[in-house]
Design an enzyme around this catalytic site. Structure first.
Site, PDB file in Angstrom:
ATOM      1  N   GLY A   1       2.733  79.989  33.082  1.00 51.60           N
ATOM      2  CA  GLY A   1       3.513  80.660  32.044  1.00 51.60           C
ATOM      3  C   GLY A   1       2.717  81.629  31.190  1.00 51.60           C
TER       4      GLY A   1
ATOM      5  CB  SER B   1       8.294  83.403  20.192  1.00 54.60           C
ATOM      6  OG  SER B   1       7.168  83.519  21.027  1.00 54.60           O
TER       7      SER B   1
ATOM      8  CE  LYS C   1      10.890  79.640  18.923  1.00 50.72           C
ATOM      9  NZ  LYS C   1      11.331  79.178  17.587  1.00 50.72           N
TER      10      LYS C   1
ATOM     11  CE1 TYR D   1       8.318  78.196  21.095  1.00 49.08           C
ATOM     12  CE2 TYR D   1       7.128  80.020  22.106  1.00 49.08           C
ATOM     13  CZ  TYR D   1       7.636  79.393  20.987  1.00 49.08           C
ATOM     14  OH  TYR D   1       7.469  79.978  19.755  1.00 49.08           O
TER      15      TYR D   1
END
Length: 337
Positions: free
Chosen positions: A293, A124, A152, A148
């Site tokens: 975020g 990502s 990754k 998240y």
């Protein structure tokens, strides 16, 4: 020989499976259906006239993974399976680390056990954190602003360590920007569970009357209209990038990252206007507080993928919107009929 596609019944996974089948590949899909439906692969079969082997299971279950590799002749793995919502990851970070990091370690361990070393990872653009400048190149500093993105980045680090430890590994890290759109048939598309976490399916659900209005998270960013700017890429272009990366693994050494985007940034309000034009529907919205975020601006320099893989995005914003609206209007309840 087959390609194992984890999470292959999901949004990007199902479009990639379709492209693989059309390219003549044999495909095995492993999916736990936590945010997907087997109906997507039924429709892929309708479109292509070809079936996949579908196994219901979880990448966190090593016994399931071992059975997959024992029962099928797998040559390579495209790994989509994982949780993917930035906002949700700030609320349930342990779930993200368990699914995205531990699940991937499980998968890599079983691959090594069965001497399979070709791996395409669904990463990502969040691994670039809050970039100091745009467009974003692959050699920019890496960081993350949410769990998240950190999950990754952790997997990317694991893949780099793995490739450095054993030259048999050939790994492509595909850093997506923002996938949107749907297959031109209108038969497969994005079908989120519950309230959509991504912008375009939410816009589409407002346009079709499933939701009252769109919440725009912040209008005070340092962008032309104050709303967040992102690089939106058509999901079919993104799917084709996986095939190019898979084909290139034989020529590649070690672990290499590629940014997959269009190189063009659009704001949230740009996306609303473009969807209204494509659908001829009004999309009411309200401005609300920023999400934790989130960053102001993020778009790709995709020249490395073009030079190395021979890949570039070909579908523009108008087609992204038309294909999204075709999918939503023909499937108002997604895959649930």
């Amino acid at each position: 020989m087959a390609v194992l596609v984890t999470g292959g019944a999901g949004y990007i996974g199902s479009h990639t499976v379709l492209e693989l089948l059309q390219a003549g590949q044999s495909v095995v899909v492993l999916d736990n259906f936590s945010n997907s439906s087997a109906e997507s692969l039924n429709r892929v079969k309708d479109i292509t006239g070809k079936a996949v082997t579908l196994i219901e299971g979880d990448i966190r279950d090593k016994a399931v993974l071992e059975r997959v590799f024992q029962q099928h002749t797998i040559e390579s793995v495209i790994h989509f399976a994982g949780l993917k919502a930035v906002g949700e990851s700030t609320e349930i970070p342990l779930d993200y680390y368990e699914n995205n990091v531990w699940g991937t370690v499980n998968l890599l361990q079983v691959m090594k056990q069965f001497n399979i070393f070709k791996f395409v990872f669904s990463s990502s653009a969040t691994v670039y954190g809050d970039p100091h400048t745009v467009p974003i190149k692959e050699d920019f500093p890496l960081s993350a602003t949410n769990p998240y993105g950190r999950s990754k980045l952790m997997v990317e680090d694991i893949c780099r360590d793995l490739a450095a430890s054993d030259s048999q590994w050939k790994i492509a890290l595909l850093r997506y920007f923002n996938p949107v759109g749907a297959h031109e048939s209108g038969r497969i598309g994005e079908d989120p569970n519950g309230i959509p976490n991504n912008l375009l399916p939410f816009i589409a659900q407002v346009a079709i009357g499933k939701r009252e209005q769109l919440s725009v998270f912040g209008d005070d960013y340092n962008t032309p209209d104050g709303t967040g700017v992102r690089d939106y890429i058509h999901v079919v272009d993104l799917a084709s990038g996986h095939l190019k990366a898979l084909d290139h693994l034989d020529k590649q050494e070690g672990c290499v990252a590629y940014s997959l985007g269009t190189g063009q940034g659009y704001s949230v309000l740009d996306m609303v206007k473009a969807f209204e034009q494509a659908s001829q529907k009004e999309v009411p919205f309200k401005i609300v507080a920023r999400r934790p975020g989130d960053i102001a601006c993020c778009y790709a320099d995709a020249s490395f993928a073009k030079e190395t893989l021979g890949w570039e995005a070909s579908r523009g914003l108008e087609q992204m919107m038309k294909d999204s609206w075709r999918w939503q209007s023909q499937n108002p309840d997604g895959y649930k009929k």
